[in-house]
Design a protein around this motif. Structure first.
Motif, PDB file in Angstrom:
ATOM      1  N   GLY A 133      14.018   8.591   0.988  1.00 20.42           N
ATOM      2  CA  GLY A 133      14.525   9.462   2.547  1.00 20.42           C
ATOM      3  C   GLY A 133      16.127   9.608   1.760  1.00 20.42           C
ATOM      4  N   ASN A 134      16.959   9.392   0.334  1.00 21.90           N
ATOM      5  CA  ASN A 134      17.854   9.992  -0.045  1.00 21.90           C
ATOM      6  C   ASN A 134      17.508  11.548  -1.116  1.00 21.90           C
ATOM      7  OD1 ASN A 134      19.140   7.665   1.128  1.00 21.90           O
ATOM      8  ND2 ASN A 134      18.086   6.103  -0.123  1.00 21.90           N
ATOM      9  N   ASP A 135      16.580  11.535  -0.735  1.00 19.10           N
ATOM     10  CA  ASP A 135      15.727  12.392  -2.277  1.00 19.10           C
ATOM     11  C   ASP A 135      16.075  12.210  -3.511  1.00 19.10           C
ATOM     12  OD1 ASP A 135      14.859  15.049  -2.480  1.00 19.10           O
ATOM     13  OD2 ASP A 135      17.183  15.978  -3.000  1.00 19.10           O
ATOM     14  N   VAL A 136      15.643  10.965  -4.001  1.00 21.95           N
ATOM     15  CA  VAL A 136      15.860  10.284  -4.994  1.00 21.95           C
ATOM     16  C   VAL A 136      13.754   9.857  -5.061  1.00 21.95           C
ATOM     17  CG1 VAL A 136      15.874   8.392  -6.145  1.00 21.95           C
ATOM     18  CG2 VAL A 136      17.648   9.200  -5.264  1.00 21.95           C
ATOM     19  N   ASN A 137      14.045  10.737  -6.118  1.00 20.12           N
ATOM     20  CA  ASN A 137      12.313  10.153  -7.093  1.00 20.12           C
ATOM     21  C   ASN A 137      11.859   8.561  -7.123  1.00 20.12           C
ATOM     22  OD1 ASN A 137       9.897   9.235  -8.659  1.00 20.12           O
ATOM     23  ND2 ASN A 137       9.878  11.347  -9.292  1.00 20.12           N
ATOM     24  N   ILE A 138      11.848   7.676  -6.683  1.00 21.15           N
ATOM     25  CA  ILE A 138      11.911   6.215  -6.899  1.00 21.15           C
ATOM     26  C   ILE A 138      11.175   5.329  -7.706  1.00 21.15           C
ATOM     27  CG2 ILE A 138      11.413   3.941  -6.009  1.00 21.15           C
ATOM     28  CD1 ILE A 138      10.896   5.559  -3.522  1.00 21.15           C
ATOM     29  N   ASN A 139       9.707   6.761  -8.875  1.00 22.09           N
ATOM     30  CA  ASN A 139       9.328   6.123  -9.775  1.00 22.09           C
ATOM     31  C   ASN A 139      10.514   6.489 -10.955  1.00 22.09           C
ATOM     32  OD1 ASN A 139       7.084   5.517 -11.593  1.00 22.09           O
ATOM     33  ND2 ASN A 139       6.286   7.226 -11.986  1.00 22.09           N
ATOM     34  N   ARG A 140      11.303   7.287 -10.774  1.00 20.84           N
ATOM     35  CA  ARG A 140      12.318   8.058 -12.012  1.00 20.84           C
ATOM     36  C   ARG A 140      13.740   6.398 -11.528  1.00 20.84           C
ATOM     37  NH1 ARG A 140       8.563   9.633 -12.485  1.00 20.84           N
ATOM     38  NH2 ARG A 140       8.525  11.951 -13.262  1.00 20.84           N
ATOM     39  N   ASN A 141      13.809   5.411 -11.307  1.00 18.96           N
ATOM     40  CA  ASN A 141      14.379   4.560 -10.404  1.00 18.96           C
ATOM     41  C   ASN A 141      14.618   3.250 -11.042  1.00 18.96           C
ATOM     42  OD1 ASN A 141      15.884   3.063  -7.989  1.00 18.96           O
ATOM     43  ND2 ASN A 141      17.438   4.833  -8.900  1.00 18.96           N
ATOM     44  N   PHE A 142      13.996   2.808 -11.956  1.00 22.62           N
ATOM     45  CA  PHE A 142      13.698   1.801 -12.394  1.00 22.62           C
ATOM     46  C   PHE A 142      14.197   1.937 -13.811  1.00 22.62           C
ATOM     47  CE2 PHE A 142      10.152   2.359  -9.892  1.00 22.62           C
ATOM     48  CZ  PHE A 142       9.410   0.445  -8.937  1.00 22.62           C
TER      49      PHE A 142
ATOM     50  N   ASP B 281       5.306   9.709   5.332  1.00 20.10           N
ATOM     51  CA  ASP B 281       5.506  10.444   6.356  1.00 20.10           C
ATOM     52  C   ASP B 281       6.187  11.385   6.411  1.00 20.10           C
ATOM     53  OD1 ASP B 281       5.079   7.676   7.651  1.00 20.10           O
ATOM     54  OD2 ASP B 281       7.542   7.935   8.615  1.00 20.10           O
ATOM     55  N   ARG B 282       6.547  12.288   5.001  1.00 20.69           N
ATOM     56  CA  ARG B 282       6.504  13.702   5.222  1.00 20.69           C
ATOM     57  C   ARG B 282       5.767  14.130   4.242  1.00 20.69           C
ATOM     58  NH1 ARG B 282      10.050  10.268   7.383  1.00 20.69           N
ATOM     59  NH2 ARG B 282      12.030  11.131   9.352  1.00 20.69           N
ATOM     60  N   ASN B 283       4.746  13.547   3.573  1.00 17.83           N
ATOM     61  CA  ASN B 283       4.145  14.425   2.476  1.00 17.83           C
ATOM     62  C   ASN B 283       5.501  14.394   1.659  1.00 17.83           C
ATOM     63  OD1 ASN B 283       1.011  14.404   1.645  1.00 17.83           O
ATOM     64  ND2 ASN B 283       1.497  16.597   2.258  1.00 17.83           N
ATOM     65  N   SER B 284       6.233  14.275   1.215  1.00 16.91           N
ATOM     66  CA  SER B 284       7.178  14.428  -0.022  1.00 16.91           C
ATOM     67  C   SER B 284       7.311  13.600  -0.601  1.00 16.91           C
ATOM     68  CB  SER B 284       8.862  14.024   0.744  1.00 16.91           C
ATOM     69  OG  SER B 284       9.604  14.213   0.061  1.00 16.91           O
ATOM     70  N   TYR B 285       7.570  14.086  -1.991  1.00 18.92           N
ATOM     71  CA  TYR B 285       7.546  13.221  -3.903  1.00 18.92           C
ATOM     72  C   TYR B 285       8.895  12.127  -3.313  1.00 18.92           C
ATOM     73  CZ  TYR B 285       7.430  13.511  -8.482  1.00 18.92           C
ATOM     74  OH  TYR B 285       6.567  13.159 -10.167  1.00 18.92           O
ATOM     75  N   MET B 286       9.691  12.835  -2.749  1.00 15.92           N
ATOM     76  CA  MET B 286      11.352  11.963  -2.478  1.00 15.92           C
ATOM     77  C   MET B 286      11.359  10.957  -2.050  1.00 15.92           C
ATOM     78  SD  MET B 286      12.449  14.001  -5.288  1.00 15.92           S
ATOM     79  CE  MET B 286      13.751  14.043  -6.124  1.00 15.92           C
TER      80      MET B 286
ATOM     81  N   PRO C 288       0.508  -1.045  -0.268  1.00 14.11           N
ATOM     82  CA  PRO C 288       0.192   0.188   0.159  1.00 14.11           C
ATOM     83  C   PRO C 288       0.297   0.915   0.200  1.00 14.11           C
ATOM     84  CG  PRO C 288      -0.610  -1.097   2.177  1.00 14.11           C
ATOM     85  CD  PRO C 288       0.232  -1.783   0.790  1.00 14.11           C
ATOM     86  N   VAL C 289       1.923   1.239   0.627  1.00 15.05           N
ATOM     87  CA  VAL C 289       2.474   2.709   0.479  1.00 15.05           C
ATOM     88  C   VAL C 289       4.086   2.152   0.638  1.00 15.05           C
ATOM     89  CG1 VAL C 289       3.655   4.290   2.341  1.00 15.05           C
ATOM     90  CG2 VAL C 289       1.239   3.347   2.341  1.00 15.05           C
ATOM     91  N   SER C 290       4.929   2.079  -0.807  1.00 11.71           N
ATOM     92  CA  SER C 290       6.098   1.752  -1.254  1.00 11.71           C
ATOM     93  C   SER C 290       7.004   2.545  -0.871  1.00 11.71           C
ATOM     94  CB  SER C 290       5.740   1.502  -2.839  1.00 11.71           C
ATOM     95  OG  SER C 290       4.957   2.332  -3.603  1.00 11.71           O
ATOM     96  N   ASN C 291       7.055   4.170  -0.631  1.00 14.52           N
ATOM     97  CA  ASN C 291       7.772   5.203  -0.446  1.00 14.52           C
ATOM     98  C   ASN C 291       7.330   5.682   1.418  1.00 14.52           C
ATOM     99  OD1 ASN C 291       8.797   7.308  -0.014  1.00 14.52           O
ATOM    100  ND2 ASN C 291       8.597   8.589  -1.774  1.00 14.52           N
ATOM    101  N   PRO C 292       7.447   4.814   2.568  1.00 15.24           N
ATOM    102  CA  PRO C 292       6.862   4.599   3.615  1.00 15.24           C
ATOM    103  C   PRO C 292       7.288   6.923   4.378  1.00 15.24           C
ATOM    104  CG  PRO C 292       8.403   3.344   3.833  1.00 15.24           C
ATOM    105  CD  PRO C 292       8.244   3.826   2.318  1.00 15.24           C
ATOM    106  N   HIS C 293       8.761   6.507   3.637  1.00 14.88           N
ATOM    107  CA  HIS C 293       9.752   7.634   3.849  1.00 14.88           C
ATOM    108  C   HIS C 293       9.264   8.960   3.726  1.00 14.88           C
ATOM    109  CE1 HIS C 293      12.433  10.984   5.013  1.00 14.88           C
ATOM    110  NE2 HIS C 293      12.945  11.475   3.699  1.00 14.88           N
ATOM    111  N   GLY C 294       8.431   9.097   2.021  1.00 16.22           N
ATOM    112  CA  GLY C 294       7.908  10.138   1.652  1.00 16.22           C
ATOM    113  C   GLY C 294       6.818  10.295   2.173  1.00 16.22           C
TER     114      GLY C 294
END
Length: 184
Positions: free
Chosen positions: A94-103, A87-92, A79-85
């Motif tokens: 915890g490493n300041d990376v857009n996970i959706n662009r990391n494939f 929790d912080r209402n963030s696009y990125m 359900p949540v594939s970016n828990p850091h983002g």
């Protein structure tokens, strides 16, 4: 674990048909893989997953499509594939990376190191994208589809217009589908 040492867990939930009907499919149960909130501020993707699964569990007798899915498809959900983002209402992440662009995009991977398209130093170098890759590849032969859900950040007039443009007249008459839009 992110760049500053915070550790997160991606949770998977599995919904299996209770009495799989082999007359529908003589092979193994087809599987649908779904995840939400790869962009942490796109919370509606996670809430949409929740409402879909709630209906699958509680209202399947009232909807033929839900009944067919419940009886003949195994569903795997993160359900949540970016828990850091999330929790912080963030696009990125915890490493300041857009996970959706990391494939990986064969032949097209280039490092982007600025703005919201910052994609890491290599494909799958982020723990979230590597986990999603491994999750999918572990049972790729039985996967019917993979759905990575997005909601354009938040519901607003333009995103509802975009969604409305994609809807058929049957969608607009469907009580299940329209419940998602209640209150917007």
């Amino acid at each position: 674990t992110d760049a500053v040492g915070n550790s997160y867990t991606l949770y998977e939930y599995v919904f299996k048909p209770k009495n799989y009907n082999s007359s529908i499919n003589t092979k193994k149960v087809p599987k649908i893989y779904m995840d939400g909130s790869i962009h942490g501020f796109e919370k509606c993707s996670t809430f949409g997953l929740y409402f879909f699964l709630k209906d699958l569990v509680t209202n399947w007798k009232k909807n033929h499509a839900l009944e067919a899915i419940r009886r003949g498809v195994e569903i795997h959900v993160i359900p949540v594939s970016n828990p850091h983002g999330f929790d912080r209402n963030s696009y990125m992440n915890g490493n300041d990376v857009n996970i959706n662009r990391n494939f990986d995009h064969p032949g097209e991977w280039i490092v982007v190191d600025s703005g919201s398209d910052k994609n890491g130093l290599a494909a799958f170098d982020q723990p979230e994208s590597a986990t999603i890759r491994d999750w999918i590849l572990a049972d790729e032969a039985n996967m019917l589809c993979y759905m990575n859900l997005h909601t354009n950040g938040q519901w607003n007039a333009s995103s509802l217009s975009e969604m409305n443009a994609c809807m058929t007249s049957n969608d607009r008459r469907d009580k299940y589908f329209n419940r998602i839009f209640r209150g917007f």
